[in-house]
Design a protein around this motif. Structure first.
Motif, mmCIF file in Angstrom:
data_model
loop_
_atom_site.group_PDB
_atom_site.id
_atom_site.type_symbol
_atom_site.label_atom_id
_atom_site.label_comp_id
_atom_site.label_asym_id
_atom_site.label_seq_id
_atom_site.Cartn_x
_atom_site.Cartn_y
_atom_site.Cartn_z
ATOM 1 N N VAL A 1 0.877 -1.587 -0.067
ATOM 2 C CA VAL A 1 -0.146 0.124 -0.539
ATOM 3 C C VAL A 1 0.600 1.145 -0.024
ATOM 4 O O VAL A 1 2.358 0.882 1.012
ATOM 5 C CB VAL A 1 -0.598 -0.077 1.286
ATOM 6 C CG1 VAL A 1 -1.819 -1.346 1.483
ATOM 7 C CG2 VAL A 1 -0.095 -0.304 2.886
ATOM 8 N N SER B 1 0.781 6.194 -0.968
ATOM 9 C CA SER B 1 0.471 7.229 -1.402
ATOM 10 C C SER B 1 0.826 8.172 -2.659
ATOM 11 O O SER B 1 1.747 7.646 -2.831
ATOM 12 C CB SER B 1 0.539 8.404 -0.036
ATOM 13 O OG SER B 1 -0.183 7.536 1.133
ATOM 14 N N ASP C 1 -3.883 -0.083 -7.632
ATOM 15 C CA ASP C 1 -5.163 0.517 -7.482
ATOM 16 C C ASP C 1 -5.907 1.280 -6.706
ATOM 17 O O ASP C 1 -5.350 1.253 -5.799
ATOM 18 C CB ASP C 1 -5.870 -1.058 -7.195
ATOM 19 C CG ASP C 1 -5.996 -2.175 -8.961
ATOM 20 O OD1 ASP C 1 -5.799 -1.964 -9.772
ATOM 21 O OD2 ASP C 1 -5.615 -3.002 -8.082
ATOM 22 N N LEU C 2 -6.523 1.894 -6.898
ATOM 23 C CA LEU C 2 -6.967 2.971 -6.168
ATOM 24 C C LEU C 2 -9.245 2.604 -5.342
ATOM 25 O O LEU C 2 -9.364 2.795 -6.647
ATOM 26 C CB LEU C 2 -6.701 4.628 -6.519
ATOM 27 C CG LEU C 2 -5.604 5.331 -7.582
ATOM 28 C CD1 LEU C 2 -5.687 5.982 -8.270
ATOM 29 C CD2 LEU C 2 -4.273 5.116 -5.782
ATOM 30 N N ASP C 3 -8.869 3.461 -4.229
ATOM 31 C CA ASP C 3 -10.395 3.423 -3.502
ATOM 32 C C ASP C 3 -10.917 4.200 -4.973
ATOM 33 O O ASP C 3 -12.434 4.179 -4.774
ATOM 34 C CB ASP C 3 -9.510 3.110 -2.463
ATOM 35 C CG ASP C 3 -9.328 1.754 -1.353
ATOM 36 O OD1 ASP C 3 -9.266 0.706 -2.056
ATOM 37 O OD2 ASP C 3 -9.168 1.605 -0.778
ATOM 38 N N ALA C 4 -10.276 5.677 -4.138
ATOM 39 C CA ALA C 4 -11.465 6.421 -5.098
ATOM 40 C C ALA C 4 -11.193 6.504 -6.740
ATOM 41 O O ALA C 4 -12.277 6.450 -6.900
ATOM 42 C CB ALA C 4 -10.411 7.730 -4.995
ATOM 43 N N PRO D 1 -12.510 2.800 -8.166
ATOM 44 C CA PRO D 1 -12.864 2.120 -8.762
ATOM 45 C C PRO D 1 -13.312 1.266 -9.763
ATOM 46 O O PRO D 1 -13.572 1.703 -11.169
ATOM 47 C CB PRO D 1 -13.682 1.536 -7.497
ATOM 48 C CG PRO D 1 -15.157 2.627 -7.483
ATOM 49 C CD PRO D 1 -13.879 4.067 -7.598
ATOM 50 N N ARG E 1 -6.926 0.652 -13.432
ATOM 51 C CA ARG E 1 -5.607 0.391 -12.652
ATOM 52 C C ARG E 1 -4.922 0.518 -13.429
ATOM 53 O O ARG E 1 -5.379 1.512 -14.704
ATOM 54 C CB ARG E 1 -5.588 -1.501 -13.458
ATOM 55 C CG ARG E 1 -3.954 -1.768 -13.224
ATOM 56 C CD ARG E 1 -4.565 -3.587 -12.792
ATOM 57 N NE ARG E 1 -4.704 -3.345 -11.773
ATOM 58 C CZ ARG E 1 -4.380 -4.924 -11.535
ATOM 59 N NH1 ARG E 1 -4.138 -5.829 -12.162
ATOM 60 N NH2 ARG E 1 -4.641 -5.571 -9.475
ATOM 61 N N MET F 1 -3.891 10.575 -2.680
ATOM 62 C CA MET F 1 -4.601 9.713 -2.919
ATOM 63 C C MET F 1 -4.077 7.652 -2.218
ATOM 64 O O MET F 1 -2.349 8.044 -2.230
ATOM 65 C CB MET F 1 -5.264 9.012 -4.256
ATOM 66 C CG MET F 1 -6.028 10.134 -4.973
ATOM 67 S SD MET F 1 -6.680 9.861 -6.697
ATOM 68 C CE MET F 1 -7.881 10.894 -6.668
ATOM 69 N N PHE F 2 -4.978 7.025 -1.585
ATOM 70 C CA PHE F 2 -4.722 5.832 -1.305
ATOM 71 C C PHE F 2 -4.770 5.310 -2.149
ATOM 72 O O PHE F 2 -5.897 4.343 -3.079
ATOM 73 C CB PHE F 2 -5.332 5.477 -0.416
ATOM 74 C CG PHE F 2 -5.071 3.791 0.528
ATOM 75 C CD1 PHE F 2 -4.459 3.648 1.269
ATOM 76 C CD2 PHE F 2 -5.972 2.698 0.049
ATOM 77 C CE1 PHE F 2 -3.550 1.965 1.797
ATOM 78 C CE2 PHE F 2 -5.874 1.775 0.262
ATOM 79 C CZ PHE F 2 -4.552 1.388 1.697
ATOM 80 N N ARG G 1 -3.503 0.859 -3.676
ATOM 81 C CA ARG G 1 -2.605 -0.429 -3.163
ATOM 82 C C ARG G 1 -2.021 -1.376 -4.676
ATOM 83 O O ARG G 1 -2.077 -1.264 -5.680
ATOM 84 C CB ARG G 1 -3.958 -1.159 -3.664
ATOM 85 C CG ARG G 1 -4.879 -0.361 -2.561
ATOM 86 C CD ARG G 1 -6.347 -1.531 -2.267
ATOM 87 N NE ARG G 1 -7.564 -1.450 -1.722
ATOM 88 C CZ ARG G 1 -7.439 -1.926 -0.330
ATOM 89 N NH1 ARG G 1 -6.695 -2.482 0.245
ATOM 90 N NH2 ARG G 1 -7.816 -0.895 0.288
#
Length: 451
Positions: free
Chosen positions: A78, A80, A240-243, A245, A248, A284-285, A287
């Protein structure tokens, strides 16, 4: 006392006789209670209890084929996002704001004047310094003419030359002070939301506005120290970003921190994402899945097929048996490689298309045992192989092509395509692995043996 001893001896004899009778009864073959049922079973060829028994029935096992898949050696982390360049503009000297030449969220260019502070006093100081420099130069020129005619000493010329240098230094100081009252953009980027207005008095170091270079985004993440020999600049990482979905992005790894964190025993890694479409924002967070390598045509088996024994790995491979309904189980030592959910790569010991036992290994008493195989759906192996290959391709979509592209802020082509199936990016990849079209041929051959 004598009578009690006799009773004890008689009881012991009775118990021993009962135990012997029970053992003898259990050893006798049991016939069917219904004579008619026994006759039917005998006519059908089934073994009848009490009659001479034939060879034991072969145990039943479940099997799978060794498939060819495209495996990726990767890891999960993970991180940023941060801008490639980011700065908060602050004045170096105090002053009052007289002009603001930008609006919130405007794109600015390097060297563009953004904020002007009150410069009346510095401008006057510059004019004064220019006048003093002009006088110093005139005096120095006059002294040079007089010294040639022997009217003054050489010392006067040296002093006038020094006065010229002092005047030049005063002018440079006044110009530097004047320049510090102009706040300019240090690089191309997008301005944030300003915190000042015209007429505000700013002290040195006060925040004015932030400038962000969003054409490229850095993704910073950390990996356990065991991966520090695998990760290197030039590799790709899937982000991959949670913001966002379903999207990629592909990052190009640009740097690996040479210093490991002693607290978490991890190594810092930085990747770069092409963000000229301005879809990503700092903070942004993310993955991150760094891809260390891709193996084409890797031989994989289900995890259930691996039987560990004494630090070694074994599988039961099936060879053709005495008839079409049976196989011979052979225990084979293998070496395993990459692992994925439900799958294990076999680097040595098996070939593509081999049948291996996935359930029922405990029923195989020894090497060479004859077993029966449960019927497999026709074409199951080929479909699983093709599906695994496609899944492998989807897992590394965007990591297959890393080529130089003029104007790319990361220095390489990043395929930031949606994760949803897209025919165009994957079309050139379909014919790439040669073993894939050849896999159904051993499948069909072995399926015919299985009946």
């Amino acid at each position: 006392m004598a009578l009690k001893s006799i009773h004890t001896a008689v009881a012991a004899v009775v118990i021993a006789a009962a135990s012997g009778a029970a053992w003898w009864y259990q050893q006798q073959p049991q016939g069917p209670k219904d004579p008619a049922a026994a006759g039917k079973a005998a006519s059908a060829g089934a073994p009848v209890a009490g009659a001479a028994t034939g060879p034991a029935r072969a145990p039943t096992v479940e099997v799978a084929r060794v498939e060819l898949q495209r495996l990726t050696d990767d890891a999960a982390a993970v991180g940023s996002l941060r801008s490639r360049q980011s700065v908060i503009l602050r004045p170096e000297v105090s002053g009052r704001v007289t002009r603001i030449n930008f609006r919130d969220a405007d794109r600015v260019r390097r060297g563009q004047l953004l904020v002007q502070l009150d410069d009346q006093l510095p401008v006057a100081q510059v004019n004064q310094a220019e006048a003093e420099l002009s006088i110093a130069r005139a005096n120095h020129k006059r002294n040079q003419e007089l010294v040639e005619e022997k009217f003054i000493a050489q010392r006067a010329v040296d002093e006038s030359a020094a006065n010229v240098q002092v005047a030049q230094a005063k002018l440079a100081l006044a110009q530097a002070t004047l320049a510090r009252l102009k706040i300019v953009a240090p690089f191309d980027g997008i301005a944030g939301i300003r915190n000042i207005s015209v007429g505000d008095y700013l002290k040195d170091g006060a925040d004015i506005v932030n400038i962000e270079d969003l054409d490229a985004m850095y993704v910073d993440f950390r990996l356990p120290e065991r991966f520090q020999t695998k990760v290197r600049p030039g590799q790709t990482a899937l982000v991959d970003l949670d913001a966002l979905p379903g999207r990629r992005f592909t990052a190009l790894i640009q740097a690996v921190d040479p210093l490991l964190d002693a607290n978490g025993r991890s190594v810092g890694v930085r990747g770069c994402i092409d963000n000229r479409a301005l879809e990503l924002r700092p903070g942004m967070f993310a993955r991150v899945t760094p891809v260390f390598g891709v193996r084409e045509g890797a031989r994989v088996v289900p995890e259930e097929a691996i039987v560990p024994q004494g630090g070694r790995q074994f599988v039961y491979r099936l060879a053709p048996g005495p008839d079409s309904d049976s196989r011979i189980a052979q225990r084979v030592e293998v070496k395993v490689g990459l692992r994925q959910p439900g799958k294990v790569e076999v680097t040595e010991g098996l070939e593509a298309g081999d049948l291996v036992v996935t359930a029922g290994q405990q029923r195989i008493q020894k090497d060479g045992t004859v077993v029966r195989v449960l019927d497999l759906p026709r074409g199951a192996g080929g479909e699983a192989q093709a599906g695994g290959e496609a899944g492998g391709r989807r897992s590394v979509a965007g990591a297959d092509v890393v080529a130089s592209e003029p104007g790319n802020p990361c220095g390489a082509l990043s395929l930031n395509a949606p994760r949803a199936p897209a025919a165009k990016p994957r079309a050139p990849q379909a014919p790439s692995p040669a073993p894939v079209p050849a896999a159904p041929r051993p499948e069909a051959k072995r399926a015919s043996l299985a009946g």
